[in-house]
Design a protein around this motif. Structure first.
Motif, PDB file in Angstrom:
ATOM      1  N   ALA A  90       0.826  -1.207   0.000  1.00 37.36           N
ATOM      2  CA  ALA A  90       0.000   0.000   0.000  1.00 37.36           C
ATOM      3  C   ALA A  90       0.859   1.256   0.000  1.00 37.36           C
ATOM      4  O   ALA A  90       0.598   2.216  -0.744  1.00 37.36           O
ATOM      5  N   ALA A  91       1.903   1.242   0.824  1.00 32.87           N
ATOM      6  CA  ALA A  91       2.806   2.405   0.896  1.00 32.87           C
ATOM      7  C   ALA A  91       3.911   2.336  -0.147  1.00 32.87           C
ATOM      8  O   ALA A  91       4.654   3.314  -0.321  1.00 32.87           O
ATOM      9  N   LYS A  92       4.051   1.155  -0.814  1.00 30.43           N
ATOM     10  CA  LYS A  92       5.115   0.903  -1.790  1.00 30.43           C
ATOM     11  C   LYS A  92       6.486   1.138  -1.147  1.00 30.43           C
ATOM     12  O   LYS A  92       7.308   1.913  -1.625  1.00 30.43           O
ATOM     13  N   THR A  93       6.701   0.423  -0.052  1.00 32.92           N
ATOM     14  CA  THR A  93       7.981   0.511   0.650  1.00 32.92           C
ATOM     15  C   THR A  93       8.521  -0.885   0.935  1.00 32.92           C
ATOM     16  O   THR A  93       7.766  -1.853   1.032  1.00 32.92           O
ATOM     17  N   VAL A  94       9.836  -0.928   1.084  1.00 31.90           N
ATOM     18  CA  VAL A  94      10.547  -2.148   1.457  1.00 31.90           C
ATOM     19  C   VAL A  94      11.312  -1.860   2.743  1.00 31.90           C
ATOM     20  O   VAL A  94      11.980  -0.828   2.856  1.00 31.90           O
ATOM     21  N   HIS A  95      11.225  -2.769   3.703  1.00 30.59           N
ATOM     22  CA  HIS A  95      11.925  -2.633   4.975  1.00 30.59           C
ATOM     23  C   HIS A  95      13.060  -3.659   4.990  1.00 30.59           C
ATOM     24  O   HIS A  95      12.826  -4.849   4.761  1.00 30.59           O
ATOM     25  N   PHE A  96      14.273  -3.227   5.310  1.00 31.43           N
ATOM     26  CA  PHE A  96      15.384  -4.171   5.328  1.00 31.43           C
ATOM     27  C   PHE A  96      16.456  -3.721   6.310  1.00 31.43           C
ATOM     28  O   PHE A  96      16.495  -2.574   6.765  1.00 31.43           O
ATOM     29  N   GLY A  97      17.355  -4.679   6.606  1.00 24.55           N
ATOM     30  CA  GLY A  97      18.507  -4.378   7.447  1.00 24.55           C
ATOM     31  C   GLY A  97      18.205  -4.431   8.928  1.00 24.55           C
ATOM     32  O   GLY A  97      17.047  -4.421   9.364  1.00 24.55           O
ATOM     33  N   ASP A  98      19.274  -4.475   9.717  1.00 26.62           N
ATOM     34  CA  ASP A  98      19.140  -4.549  11.175  1.00 26.62           C
ATOM     35  C   ASP A  98      18.490  -3.301  11.756  1.00 26.62           C
ATOM     36  O   ASP A  98      17.860  -3.345  12.812  1.00 26.62           O
ATOM     37  N   ASP A  99      18.670  -2.182  11.073  1.00 25.33           N
ATOM     38  CA  ASP A  99      18.123  -0.921  11.595  1.00 25.33           C
ATOM     39  C   ASP A  99      16.754  -0.588  11.022  1.00 25.33           C
ATOM     40  O   ASP A  99      16.211   0.492  11.252  1.00 25.33           O
ATOM     41  N   GLY A 100      16.185  -1.535  10.243  1.00 27.46           N
ATOM     42  CA  GLY A 100      14.849  -1.314   9.697  1.00 27.46           C
ATOM     43  C   GLY A 100      14.794  -0.224   8.650  1.00 27.46           C
ATOM     44  O   GLY A 100      13.803   0.517   8.566  1.00 27.46           O
ATOM     45  N   THR A 101      15.844  -0.127   7.826  1.00 26.21           N
ATOM     46  CA  THR A 101      15.862   0.861   6.749  1.00 26.21           C
ATOM     47  C   THR A 101      14.604   0.729   5.884  1.00 26.21           C
ATOM     48  O   THR A 101      14.188  -0.387   5.548  1.00 26.21           O
ATOM     49  N   LEU A 102      14.009   1.839   5.533  1.00 24.11           N
ATOM     50  CA  LEU A 102      12.796   1.849   4.726  1.00 24.11           C
ATOM     51  C   LEU A 102      13.066   2.634   3.451  1.00 24.11           C
ATOM     52  O   LEU A 102      13.568   3.754   3.510  1.00 24.11           O
ATOM     53  N   VAL A 103      12.771   2.018   2.299  1.00 25.10           N
ATOM     54  CA  VAL A 103      12.908   2.728   1.027  1.00 25.10           C
ATOM     55  C   VAL A 103      11.609   2.615   0.241  1.00 25.10           C
ATOM     56  O   VAL A 103      10.928   1.578   0.276  1.00 25.10           O
ATOM     57  N   HIS A 104      11.277   3.666  -0.454  1.00 26.37           N
ATOM     58  CA  HIS A 104      10.113   3.680  -1.344  1.00 26.37           C
ATOM     59  C   HIS A 104      10.504   3.093  -2.688  1.00 26.37           C
ATOM     60  O   HIS A 104      11.642   3.259  -3.153  1.00 26.37           O
ATOM     61  N   TYR A 105       9.581   2.395  -3.325  1.00 23.22           N
ATOM     62  CA  TYR A 105       9.817   1.913  -4.684  1.00 23.22           C
ATOM     63  C   TYR A 105       8.681   2.346  -5.597  1.00 23.22           C
ATOM     64  O   TYR A 105       7.525   2.459  -5.180  1.00 23.22           O
ATOM     65  N   ASP A 106       9.032   2.580  -6.847  1.00 25.38           N
ATOM     66  CA  ASP A 106       8.025   2.747  -7.887  1.00 25.38           C
ATOM     67  C   ASP A 106       7.776   1.412  -8.582  1.00 25.38           C
ATOM     68  O   ASP A 106       6.639   1.090  -8.934  1.00 25.38           O
ATOM     69  N   LYS A 107       8.866   0.660  -8.773  1.00 22.47           N
ATOM     70  CA  LYS A 107       8.767  -0.711  -9.268  1.00 22.47           C
ATOM     71  C   LYS A 107       9.673  -1.582  -8.403  1.00 22.47           C
ATOM     72  O   LYS A 107      10.754  -1.145  -7.979  1.00 22.47           O
ATOM     73  N   LEU A 108       9.241  -2.815  -8.176  1.00 22.41           N
ATOM     74  CA  LEU A 108       9.976  -3.741  -7.325  1.00 22.41           C
ATOM     75  C   LEU A 108      10.156  -5.056  -8.069  1.00 22.41           C
ATOM     76  O   LEU A 108       9.212  -5.558  -8.690  1.00 22.41           O
ATOM     77  N   LEU A 109      11.359  -5.601  -8.002  1.00 21.88           N
ATOM     78  CA  LEU A 109      11.637  -6.908  -8.592  1.00 21.88           C
ATOM     79  C   LEU A 109      12.032  -7.878  -7.489  1.00 21.88           C
ATOM     80  O   LEU A 109      12.961  -7.619  -6.722  1.00 21.88           O
ATOM     81  N   LEU A 110      11.323  -8.999  -7.416  1.00 22.21           N
ATOM     82  CA  LEU A 110      11.674 -10.073  -6.499  1.00 22.21           C
ATOM     83  C   LEU A 110      12.512 -11.100  -7.251  1.00 22.21           C
ATOM     84  O   LEU A 110      12.020 -11.749  -8.179  1.00 22.21           O
ATOM     85  N   ALA A 111      13.765 -11.212  -6.849  1.00 23.75           N
ATOM     86  CA  ALA A 111      14.675 -12.205  -7.433  1.00 23.75           C
ATOM     87  C   ALA A 111      15.308 -12.973  -6.278  1.00 23.75           C
ATOM     88  O   ALA A 111      16.532 -13.086  -6.161  1.00 23.75           O
ATOM     89  N   SER A 281       0.895 -10.575  -9.188  1.00 20.25           N
ATOM     90  CA  SER A 281      -0.494 -10.129  -9.044  1.00 20.25           C
ATOM     91  C   SER A 281      -0.580  -8.656  -8.650  1.00 20.25           C
ATOM     92  O   SER A 281      -1.669  -8.076  -8.672  1.00 20.25           O
ATOM     93  N   ASP A 282       0.533  -8.046  -8.300  1.00 19.54           N
ATOM     94  CA  ASP A 282       0.628  -6.601  -8.105  1.00 19.54           C
ATOM     95  C   ASP A 282       1.364  -6.032  -9.312  1.00 19.54           C
ATOM     96  O   ASP A 282       2.518  -6.388  -9.562  1.00 19.54           O
ATOM     97  N   PRO A 283       0.744  -5.153 -10.110  1.00 21.33           N
ATOM     98  CA  PRO A 283       1.362  -4.690 -11.359  1.00 21.33           C
ATOM     99  C   PRO A 283       2.664  -3.914 -11.170  1.00 21.33           C
ATOM    100  O   PRO A 283       3.416  -3.735 -12.135  1.00 21.33           O
ATOM    101  N   ASP A 284       2.955  -3.475  -9.943  1.00 19.90           N
ATOM    102  CA  ASP A 284       4.203  -2.757  -9.701  1.00 19.90           C
ATOM    103  C   ASP A 284       5.299  -3.653  -9.136  1.00 19.90           C
ATOM    104  O   ASP A 284       6.376  -3.175  -8.783  1.00 19.90           O
ATOM    105  N   ILE A 285       5.009  -4.947  -9.050  1.00 19.75           N
ATOM    106  CA  ILE A 285       6.003  -5.898  -8.550  1.00 19.75           C
ATOM    107  C   ILE A 285       6.190  -7.003  -9.587  1.00 19.75           C
ATOM    108  O   ILE A 285       5.224  -7.605 -10.052  1.00 19.75           O
ATOM    109  N   HIS A 286       7.427  -7.233  -9.953  1.00 21.62           N
ATOM    110  CA  HIS A 286       7.784  -8.300 -10.879  1.00 21.62           C
ATOM    111  C   HIS A 286       8.582  -9.366 -10.123  1.00 21.62           C
ATOM    112  O   HIS A 286       9.074  -9.129  -9.025  1.00 21.62           O
TER     113      HIS A 286
END
Length: 421
Positions: A90-111, A281-286
């Motif tokens: 919904a927010a188009k964000t990814v949370h990662f890392g030990d410190d909970g870094t948050l980045v916004h994405y316009d397009k996301l690729l899962l590999a 199934s989400d058009p902004d995620i490949h």
């Protein structure tokens, strides 16, 4: 239109993710490219881990997709050793890392790839039990095989698939004793069927490998934390100083599942469901590589392919689709292996039960031949063993869906190029 204000995030630092990042820049994307990898090594290719690098014939640096400086030079923000714990669609964000870094994405690729399946038996916590999926695994196993070879040690391998057989070949070249335990009646039974599995059984037996078919490991026996033996469900006990679990890999779908993306059923290999442009199934995620289950019109089914060529080609295809280009990902599946003096390439898709007959062109006894899996006169797949420069005509035969004369198909004097005309 894609512009410089956009951010494309790639989760997974294997071949598919690295080639996707490369393609984005090659296609002129000037926005942010963020590549998140849960390993501390730069993105690398996996085939050498069970082939040249494991054998000591290739240097460690040869496995990397790009030299380390490439990422900074191409303004790819590479985050090594970082795990993504959540996608907020919904927010188009990814949370990662030990410190909970948050980045916004316009397009996301899962590999995110796949992970080795684990043996669910007593003794798997012993020091001599191994898997092979990551560079760190290969580094450890390389040392183990060298020690086994020097000390006349025994390696037991659970599984006679590609990884199991390639490691068996490497272990024998180091001088280790090898026993392969496999529940099916032949090696590679689920890929090549009973007709061709024996070619690989005979190859390995000729190099001193022992097979125990029709059995499964039930326990790994140890003492003082070290492996001593491996027991099977038919009451046999095999001496072992190390055990390799090579029982397949499972797609890493937990992140996609938690995000509510559609997943494929087990009959289609699991994985993340994508369309012909590798959109989820989400058009902004490949999704691309081992984790993606894509529809293949040629074979009339959904496929999930765990081989090098799929990552090599799928990552760039997904990148182009993320850029809004018209993409149809329909590559003919391809993989290869090298074991002892046998080199093989396989193109197509023909699981047991999908074909009428296997046609052999050449001499299977000498391991110089091409095998064709045929249904109603149409070639579904082809495997060339120690016969080279035939991949393109084999793939053209598969794509043509033309009916072929099987006698001509078996005749080495009839050019392959003319059969699908």
């Amino acid at each position: 239109m894609v512009d410089a204000d956009q951010t494309f995030v790639i989760v997974g630092g294997g071949l598919a993710g690295a080639k996707a990042a490369e393609t984005l820049r090659a296609e002129g994307f000037s926005g942010r490219v963020i590549l998140i990898c849960d390993e501390r090594d730069h993105p690398y290719e996996r085939p050498p881990l069970s082939k040249g690098y494991l054998l000591g014939k290739e240097e460690r640096d040869s496995v990397f997709v790009h030299e380390p400086a490439w990422y900074a030079r191409n303004d790819v923000e590479l985050h090594l050793g970082q795990t993504v714990d959540r996608i907020d669609r919904a927010a188009k964000t990814v949370h990662f890392g030990d410190d909970g870094t948050l980045v916004h994405y316009d397009k996301l690729l899962l590999a995110t790839g796949a992970e080795p399946r684990r043996l669910d038996i007593p003794g798997t916590g012993l020091a001599g039990v191994h898997h092979l999926r990551r560079l760190a695994h290969a580094e450890r196993l390389k040392g183990v095989l060298g020690a086994l070879g020097r000390d006349n040690g025994h390696l037991v391998i659970a599984g006679a698939g590609w990884i199991g057989l390639e490691v068996a070949a490497a272990a024998r070249e180091y001088g280790a004793e090898v026993t392969v335990i496999e529940p099916a009646p032949t090696p590679l039974h689920g890929v090549l069927g009973p007709e061709l599995g024996n070619v690989f059984a005979e190859l390995h037996r000729a190099h001193g490998v022992r097979f125990h078919f029709g059995a499964r490991l039930t326990e790994i026996v140890g003492q003082d934390g070290m492996v001593l033996a491996a027991r099977t469900d038919d009451g046999e006990e095999h001496p072992a100083h190390a055990v390799l679990a090579a029982i397949g890999a499972a797609p890493r779908t937990a992140l996609a599942e938690a995000a509510g993306l559609r997943l494929a059923d087990r009959a289609h290999g699991g994985g993340v469901v994508v369309d012909e442009a590798l959109r989820t199934s989400d058009p902004d995620i490949h999704a691309a590589g081992d984790v993606a289950a894509f529809p293949h019109a040629l074979f009339g089914t959904r496929l999930r392919v765990e081989h090098w060529a799929n990552a090599l080609n799928g990552g760039p295809a997904a990148a182009r689709a993320m850029l809004g280009q018209d993409v149809t990902y329909d590559r003919v599946p391809y993989f290869f292996t090298d074991q002892y003096d046998l080199g093989m390439e396989y193109s197509g898709w023909a699981p047991p039960g999908s074909y009428d007959e296997v046609v052999i062109r050449g001499d299977a006894g000498r391991r110089e031949f091409i095998a064709f899996w045929v249904k109603e006169g149409r070639v579904l797949a082809g495997m060339n063993v120690n016969v080279w420069d035939v991949t393109e005509p084999i793939q053209r035969l598969i794509r043509s869906r033309a009916r072929v004369n099987t006698e001509a198909l078996a005749d080495p004097h009839v050019p392959l190029d003319g059969l699908g005309a």
